[in-house]
Write an enzyme that holds these catalytic residues in place. Structure first.
Site, PDB file in Angstrom:
ATOM      1  N   CYS A   1      43.215  39.549  42.779  1.00  0.00           N
ATOM      2  CA  CYS A   1      44.044  39.922  43.621  1.00  0.00           C
ATOM      3  C   CYS A   1      45.471  39.974  43.458  1.00  0.00           C
ATOM      4  O   CYS A   1      46.056  38.763  42.932  1.00  0.00           O
ATOM      5  CB  CYS A   1      43.598  39.253  45.026  1.00  0.00           C
ATOM      6  SG  CYS A   1      41.976  39.576  45.301  1.00  0.00           S
TER       7      CYS A   1
ATOM      8  N   ARG B   1      44.978  41.825  37.719  1.00  0.00           N
ATOM      9  CA  ARG B   1      44.485  40.731  38.525  1.00  0.00           C
ATOM     10  C   ARG B   1      43.345  41.152  39.296  1.00  0.00           C
ATOM     11  O   ARG B   1      42.641  40.826  40.117  1.00  0.00           O
ATOM     12  CB  ARG B   1      45.463  40.171  39.605  1.00  0.00           C
ATOM     13  CG  ARG B   1      46.778  39.554  38.897  1.00  0.00           C
ATOM     14  CD  ARG B   1      47.759  39.190  39.939  1.00  0.00           C
ATOM     15  NE  ARG B   1      47.413  37.914  40.625  1.00  0.00           N
ATOM     16  CZ  ARG B   1      47.441  36.792  40.222  1.00  0.00           C
ATOM     17  NH1 ARG B   1      48.216  36.545  39.122  1.00  0.00           N
ATOM     18  NH2 ARG B   1      46.972  35.809  40.942  1.00  0.00           N
TER      19      ARG B   1
ATOM     20  N   TRP C   1      40.470  42.162  43.947  1.00  0.00           N
ATOM     21  CA  TRP C   1      39.074  41.772  43.060  1.00  0.00           C
ATOM     22  C   TRP C   1      38.249  41.017  44.129  1.00  0.00           C
ATOM     23  O   TRP C   1      38.474  40.198  44.488  1.00  0.00           O
ATOM     24  CB  TRP C   1      39.651  40.652  42.147  1.00  0.00           C
ATOM     25  CG  TRP C   1      38.657  40.377  40.805  1.00  0.00           C
ATOM     26  CD1 TRP C   1      37.872  40.998  39.833  1.00  0.00           C
ATOM     27  CD2 TRP C   1      37.696  39.262  41.097  1.00  0.00           C
ATOM     28  NE1 TRP C   1      37.045  40.380  39.312  1.00  0.00           N
ATOM     29  CE2 TRP C   1      36.781  39.201  40.055  1.00  0.00           C
ATOM     30  CE3 TRP C   1      37.269  38.295  42.185  1.00  0.00           C
ATOM     31  CZ2 TRP C   1      35.614  38.507  39.728  1.00  0.00           C
ATOM     32  CZ3 TRP C   1      36.197  37.298  41.991  1.00  0.00           C
ATOM     33  CH2 TRP C   1      35.438  37.553  40.875  1.00  0.00           C
TER      34      TRP C   1
ATOM     35  N   ASN D   1      45.138  36.804  48.591  1.00  0.00           N
ATOM     36  CA  ASN D   1      44.648  36.484  47.607  1.00  0.00           C
ATOM     37  C   ASN D   1      44.094  35.132  47.621  1.00  0.00           C
ATOM     38  O   ASN D   1      44.852  34.108  48.129  1.00  0.00           O
ATOM     39  CB  ASN D   1      45.741  36.579  46.395  1.00  0.00           C
ATOM     40  CG  ASN D   1      45.245  35.854  44.963  1.00  0.00           C
ATOM     41  OD1 ASN D   1      44.145  35.893  44.775  1.00  0.00           O
ATOM     42  ND2 ASN D   1      46.143  35.360  44.475  1.00  0.00           N
ATOM     43  N   GLY D   2      42.781  34.997  47.456  1.00  0.00           N
ATOM     44  CA  GLY D   2      42.261  33.441  47.515  1.00  0.00           C
ATOM     45  C   GLY D   2      40.618  33.627  48.456  1.00  0.00           C
ATOM     46  O   GLY D   2      40.247  34.834  48.519  1.00  0.00           O
TER      47      GLY D   2
ATOM     48  N   GLU E   1      34.557  33.325  20.268  1.00  0.00           N
ATOM     49  CA  GLU E   1      35.580  34.284  20.821  1.00  0.00           C
ATOM     50  C   GLU E   1      35.114  35.836  20.463  1.00  0.00           C
ATOM     51  O   GLU E   1      35.243  36.605  21.290  1.00  0.00           O
ATOM     52  CB  GLU E   1      36.655  33.829  20.155  1.00  0.00           C
ATOM     53  CG  GLU E   1      38.110  34.410  20.566  1.00  0.00           C
ATOM     54  CD  GLU E   1      38.257  34.476  22.092  1.00  0.00           C
ATOM     55  OE1 GLU E   1      37.498  34.196  23.017  1.00  0.00           O
ATOM     56  OE2 GLU E   1      39.263  35.290  22.278  1.00  0.00           O
TER      57      GLU E   1
ATOM     58  N   LYS F   1      34.779  38.576  23.295  1.00  0.00           N
ATOM     59  CA  LYS F   1      35.889  40.031  23.210  1.00  0.00           C
ATOM     60  C   LYS F   1      34.745  41.107  23.276  1.00  0.00           C
ATOM     61  O   LYS F   1      35.130  42.046  24.141  1.00  0.00           O
ATOM     62  CB  LYS F   1      36.568  40.089  21.852  1.00  0.00           C
ATOM     63  CG  LYS F   1      37.596  39.180  21.699  1.00  0.00           C
ATOM     64  CD  LYS F   1      38.907  39.394  22.509  1.00  0.00           C
ATOM     65  CE  LYS F   1      38.816  38.772  24.001  1.00  0.00           C
ATOM     66  NZ  LYS F   1      39.061  37.310  24.284  1.00  0.00           N
TER      67      LYS F   1
ATOM     68  N   GLU G   1      33.105  41.678  26.685  1.00  0.00           N
ATOM     69  CA  GLU G   1      34.184  41.721  27.945  1.00  0.00           C
ATOM     70  C   GLU G   1      34.574  43.123  27.927  1.00  0.00           C
ATOM     71  O   GLU G   1      34.694  43.933  29.008  1.00  0.00           O
ATOM     72  CB  GLU G   1      35.461  40.887  27.585  1.00  0.00           C
ATOM     73  CG  GLU G   1      35.452  39.486  28.100  1.00  0.00           C
ATOM     74  CD  GLU G   1      36.784  38.867  27.818  1.00  0.00           C
ATOM     75  OE1 GLU G   1      37.152  38.240  28.756  1.00  0.00           O
ATOM     76  OE2 GLU G   1      37.321  39.040  26.307  1.00  0.00           O
TER      77      GLU G   1
ATOM     78  N   HIS H   1      17.235  28.544  14.623  1.00  0.00           N
ATOM     79  CA  HIS H   1      16.494  27.766  15.943  1.00  0.00           C
ATOM     80  C   HIS H   1      16.395  28.777  17.036  1.00  0.00           C
ATOM     81  O   HIS H   1      16.262  28.462  18.092  1.00  0.00           O
ATOM     82  CB  HIS H   1      17.237  26.639  16.094  1.00  0.00           C
ATOM     83  CG  HIS H   1      17.408  25.770  15.187  1.00  0.00           C
ATOM     84  ND1 HIS H   1      16.349  24.949  14.736  1.00  0.00           N
ATOM     85  CD2 HIS H   1      18.310  25.100  14.200  1.00  0.00           C
ATOM     86  CE1 HIS H   1      16.488  24.070  13.524  1.00  0.00           C
ATOM     87  NE2 HIS H   1      17.841  24.176  13.366  1.00  0.00           N
TER      88      HIS H   1
ATOM     89  N   LYS I   1      42.064  39.142  35.161  1.00  0.00           N
ATOM     90  CA  LYS I   1      42.775  38.260  34.202  1.00  0.00           C
ATOM     91  C   LYS I   1      43.059  37.097  34.407  1.00  0.00           C
ATOM     92  O   LYS I   1      42.940  35.864  33.895  1.00  0.00           O
ATOM     93  CB  LYS I   1      43.976  39.192  33.741  1.00  0.00           C
ATOM     94  CG  LYS I   1      44.738  37.999  32.638  1.00  0.00           C
ATOM     95  CD  LYS I   1      45.518  39.254  31.624  1.00  0.00           C
ATOM     96  CE  LYS I   1      45.815  38.157  30.404  1.00  0.00           C
ATOM     97  NZ  LYS I   1      44.761  38.097  29.509  1.00  0.00           N
TER      98      LYS I   1
HETATM   99  C1  G6P Z   1      39.529  35.232  32.669  1.00  0.00           C
HETATM  100  C2  G6P Z   1      40.135  36.032  31.728  1.00  0.00           C
HETATM  101  C3  G6P Z   1      39.956  35.457  30.313  1.00  0.00           C
HETATM  102  C4  G6P Z   1      40.628  33.933  30.419  1.00  0.00           C
HETATM  103  C5  G6P Z   1      39.935  33.275  31.247  1.00  0.00           C
HETATM  104  C6  G6P Z   1      40.685  31.719  31.450  1.00  0.00           C
HETATM  105  O1  G6P Z   1      38.343  35.076  32.767  1.00  0.00           O
HETATM  106  O2  G6P Z   1      39.551  37.214  31.818  1.00  0.00           O
HETATM  107  O3  G6P Z   1      40.689  36.261  29.560  1.00  0.00           O
HETATM  108  O4  G6P Z   1      40.470  33.696  28.883  1.00  0.00           O
HETATM  109  O5  G6P Z   1      40.028  33.866  32.670  1.00  0.00           O
HETATM  110  O6  G6P Z   1      41.916  32.212  32.030  1.00  0.00           O
HETATM  111  P1  G6P Z   1      43.225  31.441  31.633  1.00  0.00           P
HETATM  112  O7  G6P Z   1      44.339  32.062  32.318  1.00  0.00           O
HETATM  113  O8  G6P Z   1      43.065  30.029  32.354  1.00  0.00           O
HETATM  114  O9  G6P Z   1      43.455  31.133  30.253  1.00  0.00           O
END
Ligand code: G6P
Length: 612
Positions: A2, A27, A73, A99-100, A485, A489, A492, A508, A607
């Site tokens: 948000c 956000r 969001w 927001n929250g 990672e 990616k 996501e 395994h 994000k």
């Molecule tokens: C969200 C974002 C990710 C990020 C994670 C942690 O899920 O989409 O890209 O890695 O939060 O966020 P931070 O700001 O704490 O690294």
């Protein structure tokens, strides 16, 4: 999670709010809305992205020099027009953006319903604005006082801004556990969830602290007090951001721009901290507490998502080089599992945004238990950066694509420098190996640039596998977290199911999934356990899996077995993640684009996750 933006001044508020919302769209993008005061209150809100709000409001009046805006969001209630913010009080006098999460909203709602309040939406936010209305009405109180009293009854997290259509000369804002920044212009004020909507108007900002309420007047000075009614003196910070940092700079997506910036951002992270000619690394943030840190019993690294993956690489670095025991924890698990943390521990929080609610809460717990807390953060002035005892910024600049790329390599660079400082001080590596790693780290930006030249090859491979429903990523040692990672990616941004595994664990379980439809991405740059990785690749090929191998330049063994190979320059093994992750970022980017996905704003994600 948000985004909030607000304006009061002489200018038209609508264009400022809309542009601000576009900057904050990372956000959340379930819905967007604005409320403007001009005689009465005019609210426009729409499900979907800010673009849809713009289309919807095109023909409508946008007059007004005070207003609030929101990009959502969804937490409480479906992402539709009714649940979109702003929400209004029952008498339509007050409008709020939030927001929250108000955790006790159900109880508050039941009590308000008894008083005759009727709710239009399913949101916790509407309950909050009705509560403020009720308190304001009963005591005939100024808005800021009604807000303050209401917030003493609220459990949860909030950043809020309110307007009152009977008093168009002030905004009232408050925060707890969700960020809020106030920009101070010439005869005007801006409020936003971060500084990005503010930067083009003013560089002077005040970060609101937890449980503070701001009265932001049209004329006169900003006033801040705590929820306990204590007056605070606003502390004005000067922003160090440039507007170009917030633009795509000719790239189709922010993510692509951010991938291509990495040779610069890694160099920025090292600037002034590493000198290859003289052979040293220094981190200012470590100095004040250096004795406590080098004598720590163990490090606990906490983070979420990509930052947690960087933390896993930190574990390899600290244990391998500095011989300090490390545990890496999902922040959300750490905080709820009654962990053993003592004053002899150092808890390192890794966070791009510096606002992730779970990471912040884990730090609160660690602080309570007396541990030293250290932050590795990108966003300057963010909540985690301000909460920690000490820390280091990664200096990657604003990261706007929801999928993290340059922040990851910044975090790993910082962790590498930190491990080198500690290893040197603790005498756990020889001076010559220390010098070698320092010199090689300084070479990494140039090598990153070289890796980026593999873009065309990676794009070709993306075309070959873009329609496969699954993918497996394998790596060993330092490159096991890179496999995680890479898989994250792909999930996501392209919505392809992907798993990351330590290569040797394949037998395994995941091996059962391998057939001629399964692409298997293997990071095979390790010098140690090289033969074992070769065997793992043979095992995949024996089951007809399609192998895409990331190898060290000049590798002749794997290139003969794998279906596709992507070469990266040779480097010291602890530094390989900084190079090996880049083709994986590019691979997921190209696959997502080919599948028609919105790379920068993947569905359901945000994000900055400021709710639990
Ligand atoms: C969200 C974002 C990710 C990020 C994670 C942690 O899920 O989409 O890209 O890695 O939060 O966020 P931070 O700001 O704490 O690294």
């Amino acid at each position: 999670m948000c985004g909030i933006v607000a304006y009061i001044g002489e200018k038209q508020a609508y264009p400022i709010l809309i542009k601000g919302l576009q900057r904050l769209e990372y956000r959340g993008y379930d819905s967007a809305g604005v409320a403007l005061l001009n005689g009465g209150t005019h609210i426009y809100k729409k499900k979907g992205k800010v673009g849809e709000l713009i289309d919807y409001a095109k023909e409508l009046s946008h007059e007004g020099n005070i207003g609030i805006g929101h990009t959502r969001w969804a937490t409480h209630g479906a992402p539709d027009d009714i649940n979109a913010h702003p929400h209004t009080s029952g008498n339509h006098r007050l409008s709020i953006v939030h927001n929250g999460i108000i955790e006790n909203y159900a109880l508050l709602k039941a009590a308000l319903e008894k008083e005759g309040h009727v709710f239009e939406s399913e949101t916790d936010t509407e309950v909050l604005v009705h509560l403020i209305e009720e308190i304001q009405k009963r005591g005939n109180l100024p808005l800021e006082e009604a807000v303050r009293i209401a917030l003493t009854r609220v459990v949860g997290a909030y950043a809020i801004v309110l307007i009152d259509n009977t008093d168009p000369n002030k905004l009232v804002a408050a925060r707890k556990a969700s960020p809020l920044v106030i920009g101070i212009g010439e005869g005007e004020y801006f409020i936003a969830s971060d500084a990005t909507p503010i930067i083009e108007h003013t560089k002077k900002v005040v970060y609101l602290n937890d449980e503070e309420i701001a009265m932001v007047p049209r004329y006169g000075d900003l006033q801040i007090k705590t929820i306990d009614n204590e007056k605070q003196t606003p502390f004005i910070h000067e922003l160090d951001l440039k507007i170009e940092m917030l633009e795509k700079g000719g790239y189709d997506y922010f993510m692509l721009k951010e991938i291509h910036e990495q040779h610069t951002t890694i160099a920025d992270c090292m600037r002034g901290r590493l000198n290859a000619d003289e052979g040293w690394v220094r981190l200012g943030g470590l100095e004040e507490y250096i004795n406590r840190i080098i004598n720590a019993n163990r490090f606990i690294i906490a983070g979420c998502g990509t930052s947690w993956h960087a933390g896993l690489i930190g574990e390899y670095l600290f244990e391998d080089l500095a011989r300090i025991p490390v545990e890496v924890e999902y922040a959300s698990e750490l905080r709820y599992r009654n962990p053993i943390i003592t004053e002899k521990d150092v808890v390192i929080a890794i966070s791009q945004s510096g606002e992730t609610a779970d990471t912040l809460a884990a730090l609160e717990l660690a602080k309570e238990k007396g541990a030293l807390i250290y932050g590795i953060v990108n966003v300057v002035g963010s909540s985690i950066a301000r909460y920690t005892d000490a820390g280091s910024y990664i200096h990657a600049g604003p990261e706007i694509g929801v999928a993290s790329t340059k922040a990851f390599t910044g975090q790993v660079t910082l962790l590498t420098m930190m491990a080198l400082v500690l290893a040197h001080k603790r005498g756990t590596i020889s001076n010559s190996y220390y010098q070698q790693l320092v010199r090689e780290l300084a070479n990494i930006p140039a090598k990153v640039q070289k890796v980026l030249e593999s873009n065309a090859m990676v794009k070709y491979i993306a075309g070959e596998i873009k329609d496969r429903p699954n993918a497996l990523y394998l790596g060993r040692g330092y490159n096991f977290p890179v496999a995680l990672e890479g898989a994250l990616k792909l999930k996501e941004i392209s919505y392809i199911h992907a798993e990351g595994y330590p290569a040797a664990e394949m037998k395994h379980g995941p091996i059962a999934l391998i057939d001629d439809q399964m692409p298997v991405v293997v990071i095979a740059t390790n010098r140690s356990a090289y033969d074992k990785i070769v065997s793992n690749i043979q095992e995949v090929k024996a089951r007809k899996g399609l192998v895409i191998a990331v190898v060290t330049e000049g590798d002749e063994v794997i290139s003969k077995i794998a279906d596709y190979t992507i070469e990266i320059p040779d480097t010291e093994e602890p530094l390989t993640p900084l190079l090996s992750v880049i083709p994986l970022q590019l691979l997921s980017y190209h696959i997502a684009v080919m599948r028609g996905c919105n790379v920068d704003q993947p569905r359901n994600l945000a994000k900055s996750v400021t709710v639990e």
